[in-house]
Design a protein around this motif. Structure first.
Motif, PDB file in Angstrom:
ATOM      1  N   ASN A 136      46.233  36.442  48.339  1.00 19.16           N
ATOM      2  CA  ASN A 136      44.829  36.213  47.976  1.00 19.16           C
ATOM      3  C   ASN A 136      44.412  37.108  46.812  1.00 19.16           C
ATOM      4  OD1 ASN A 136      44.497  34.288  49.963  1.00 19.16           O
ATOM      5  ND2 ASN A 136      43.521  35.663  51.420  1.00 19.16           N
ATOM      6  N   GLN A 137      44.832  38.352  46.838  1.00 23.60           N
ATOM      7  CA  GLN A 137      44.489  39.260  45.750  1.00 23.60           C
ATOM      8  C   GLN A 137      45.169  38.832  44.454  1.00 23.60           C
ATOM      9  OE1 GLN A 137      43.876  43.708  46.061  1.00 23.60           O
ATOM     10  NE2 GLN A 137      45.944  43.710  45.210  1.00 23.60           N
ATOM     11  N   ALA A 138      46.409  38.370  44.572  1.00 22.62           N
ATOM     12  CA  ALA A 138      47.162  37.961  43.387  1.00 22.62           C
ATOM     13  C   ALA A 138      46.537  36.750  42.695  1.00 22.62           C
ATOM     14  CB  ALA A 138      48.607  37.649  43.764  1.00 22.62           C
ATOM     15  N   ALA A 139      45.698  36.002  43.420  1.00 27.02           N
ATOM     16  CA  ALA A 139      45.052  34.822  42.835  1.00 27.02           C
ATOM     17  C   ALA A 139      44.033  35.207  41.779  1.00 27.02           C
ATOM     18  CB  ALA A 139      44.389  33.982  43.925  1.00 27.02           C
ATOM     19  N   GLY A 140      43.623  36.486  41.760  1.00 25.92           N
ATOM     20  CA  GLY A 140      42.686  36.945  40.750  1.00 25.92           C
ATOM     21  C   GLY A 140      41.265  36.480  41.011  1.00 25.92           C
ATOM     22  N   TRP A 141      40.469  36.448  39.939  1.00 23.71           N
ATOM     23  CA  TRP A 141      39.065  36.044  40.063  1.00 23.71           C
ATOM     24  C   TRP A 141      38.966  34.523  40.160  1.00 23.71           C
ATOM     25  CZ3 TRP A 141      35.014  39.235  40.870  1.00 23.71           C
ATOM     26  CH2 TRP A 141      35.206  40.588  40.640  1.00 23.71           C
ATOM     27  N   LEU A 142      38.242  34.043  41.154  1.00 20.36           N
ATOM     28  CA  LEU A 142      38.064  32.611  41.385  1.00 20.36           C
ATOM     29  C   LEU A 142      36.590  32.254  41.385  1.00 20.36           C
ATOM     30  CD1 LEU A 142      40.495  32.189  44.454  1.00 20.36           C
ATOM     31  CD2 LEU A 142      41.042  31.851  42.026  1.00 20.36           C
ATOM     32  N   VAL A 180      33.218  31.170  42.941  1.00 28.38           N
ATOM     33  CA  VAL A 180      32.714  31.589  44.238  1.00 28.38           C
ATOM     34  C   VAL A 180      32.865  30.516  45.310  1.00 28.38           C
ATOM     35  CG1 VAL A 180      30.317  30.832  43.926  1.00 28.38           C
ATOM     36  CG2 VAL A 180      30.809  32.846  45.333  1.00 28.38           C
ATOM     37  N   ARG A 181      32.965  29.252  44.918  1.00 31.66           N
ATOM     38  CA  ARG A 181      33.094  28.166  45.890  1.00 31.66           C
ATOM     39  C   ARG A 181      34.552  27.717  46.097  1.00 31.66           C
ATOM     40  NH1 ARG A 181      28.198  26.248  47.414  1.00 31.66           N
ATOM     41  NH2 ARG A 181      26.411  26.752  46.077  1.00 31.66           N
ATOM     42  N   THR A 182      35.481  28.371  45.417  1.00 33.80           N
ATOM     43  CA  THR A 182      36.894  28.028  45.570  1.00 33.80           C
ATOM     44  C   THR A 182      37.508  28.855  46.692  1.00 33.80           C
ATOM     45  OG1 THR A 182      37.109  27.521  43.212  1.00 33.80           O
ATOM     46  CG2 THR A 182      39.140  27.971  44.423  1.00 33.80           C
ATOM     47  N   GLN A 183      38.299  28.236  47.533  1.00 33.64           N
ATOM     48  CA  GLN A 183      38.947  28.965  48.611  1.00 33.64           C
ATOM     49  C   GLN A 183      40.128  29.777  48.075  1.00 33.64           C
ATOM     50  OE1 GLN A 183      39.991  26.033  51.640  1.00 33.64           O
ATOM     51  NE2 GLN A 183      38.125  26.501  52.778  1.00 33.64           N
ATOM     52  N   PHE A 184      40.405  30.881  48.749  1.00 29.60           N
ATOM     53  CA  PHE A 184      41.573  31.685  48.411  1.00 29.60           C
ATOM     54  C   PHE A 184      42.831  30.973  48.921  1.00 29.60           C
ATOM     55  CE2 PHE A 184      38.176  34.871  48.311  1.00 29.60           C
ATOM     56  CZ  PHE A 184      38.479  35.516  47.123  1.00 29.60           C
ATOM     57  N   PRO A 185      44.009  31.373  48.455  1.00 32.71           N
ATOM     58  CA  PRO A 185      45.247  30.691  48.873  1.00 32.71           C
ATOM     59  C   PRO A 185      45.420  30.564  50.385  1.00 32.71           C
ATOM     60  CG  PRO A 185      45.714  32.130  47.028  1.00 32.71           C
ATOM     61  CD  PRO A 185      44.284  32.385  47.410  1.00 32.71           C
ATOM     62  N   SER A 186      44.897  31.509  51.143  1.00 30.89           N
ATOM     63  CA  SER A 186      45.033  31.459  52.602  1.00 30.89           C
ATOM     64  C   SER A 186      44.120  30.419  53.243  1.00 30.89           C
ATOM     65  CB  SER A 186      44.717  32.827  53.204  1.00 30.89           C
ATOM     66  OG  SER A 186      43.350  33.159  52.992  1.00 30.89           O
ATOM     67  N   GLY A 187      43.200  29.847  52.430  1.00 29.14           N
ATOM     68  CA  GLY A 187      42.251  28.882  52.969  1.00 29.14           C
ATOM     69  C   GLY A 187      40.933  29.502  53.384  1.00 29.14           C
ATOM     70  N   HIS A 188      40.771  30.802  53.157  1.00 22.91           N
ATOM     71  CA  HIS A 188      39.529  31.500  53.524  1.00 22.91           C
ATOM     72  C   HIS A 188      38.563  31.537  52.332  1.00 22.91           C
ATOM     73  CE1 HIS A 188      42.333  32.911  56.618  1.00 22.91           C
ATOM     74  NE2 HIS A 188      41.277  33.243  57.342  1.00 22.91           N
ATOM     75  N   ASP A 189      37.282  31.514  52.650  1.00 27.74           N
ATOM     76  CA  ASP A 189      36.257  31.643  51.609  1.00 27.74           C
ATOM     77  C   ASP A 189      36.034  33.103  51.237  1.00 27.74           C
ATOM     78  OD1 ASP A 189      35.472  28.874  51.277  1.00 27.74           O
ATOM     79  OD2 ASP A 189      34.589  28.995  53.278  1.00 27.74           O
TER      80      ASP A 189
END
Length: 286
Positions: A251-257, A259-268
């Protein structure tokens, strides 16, 4: 880049500094609730005494003095019927519901306000305009999360107690031994005895609930700003040590997203699991 990382790290430190007092207070209240629930279980459990070998009767005409210890005949213990156990637990749950619910409500309401206030302050917006407990998102969170959480806590407790009484019946434990095991388990829940695991349940519940509410309060402010026309971004910040799970690192490696995009784990937003130490950072989109 170093300055940005420093700001991000300070944001995580700020979070835990602000919530520490609330966590300690919540742990004490939840601990008292578990202790009271334990006393209620012990009182109700007395009705189960006839199901244990300790209550067996001596077969006549023999007495203890007539027979060698190795020759005693004991009536067999009977498993506690599921409907009896369910009735006992339902009564305990009903009588202790308010004890558990009150501190959970307090932790969630105060946690929401802390998280919202922290982000509003960071972004330089008026906290009173950015957040209120009357906010529909806050109301929905409190209503659903509170009810679901109490159900989850009670079900986990019921399950652990069921494991104890099932093992007691299978292995032929006495009533006294079973009652002691139940008492010890509730003392562990409440933090009254040293634990072999990292946290007692009262502390884990407090850390998790305050953390969840804090993160949701920040998210509500970010979504509110997004809704008012201010594009917002979020970042999953881990604690950065060897205990961080692979999912949180991703999730951290995904960088800045967005605000309405889910993180890779599926969490908001954090937390991914009970006791998760991650935080979400927010900024105006760049």
């Amino acid at each position: 880049m170093a300055a940005i990382r420093l700001i991000e790290a300070m944001g995580v430190v700020q979070k835990w500094r602000e919530v520490d007092h609330l966590v300690q207070s919540g742990q004490q209240q939840i601990g008292r609730a578990f202790a009271a629930q334990g006393r209620a279980v012990m009182k109700a459990f007395m009705a189960m005494r006839p199901y244990f070998v300790e209550e067996a009767v001596w077969l006549r005409p023999y007495t203890r003095d007539d027979i060698d210890m190795a020759s005693f005949y004991l009536a067999e213990a009977s498993p506690i019927p599921d409907d009896e156990w369910s009735r006992l637990w339902a009564m305990v749950a009903r009588n202790t519901l308010s004890l558990m619910l009150a501190p959970l409500v307090d932790m969630n309401e105060l946690g929401l306000q802390l998280g919202a206030g922290a982000l509003a302050g960071t972004l330089g917006v008026d906290p009173e305009k950015a957040f209120s407990l009357k906010n529909p998102r806050a109301v929905a969170y409190l209503e659903k999360h509170g009810a679901d959480l109490v159900t989850e806590i009670f079900e986990e407790t019921r399950s652990q107690m069921k494991v104890i009484v099932t093992r007691a019946a299978k292995d032929g434990w006495s009533y006294t031994r079973t009652a002691k095991e139940i008492k010890n388990r509730f003392d562990g829940f409440a933090g009254l005895k040293p634990q072999r695991h990292i946290r007692d349940r009262a502390t884990l519940v407090a850390v998790t609930e305050v953390g969840q509410a804090y993160e949701e309060g920040s998210r509500i402010v970010a979504l509110g700003l997004e809704g008012s026309g201010v594009p917002m971004q979020k970042f999953w910040r881990t604690s950065g040590d060897e205990r961080v799970s692979a999912g949180c690192k991703d999730n951290q490696a995904a960088g800045w997203l967005s605000v309405r995009t889910q993180f890779p784990s599926g969490h908001d937003r954090p937390l991914r699991f009970p006791g998760c130490r991650c935080s979400a950072l927010y900024r105006r989109a760049r």
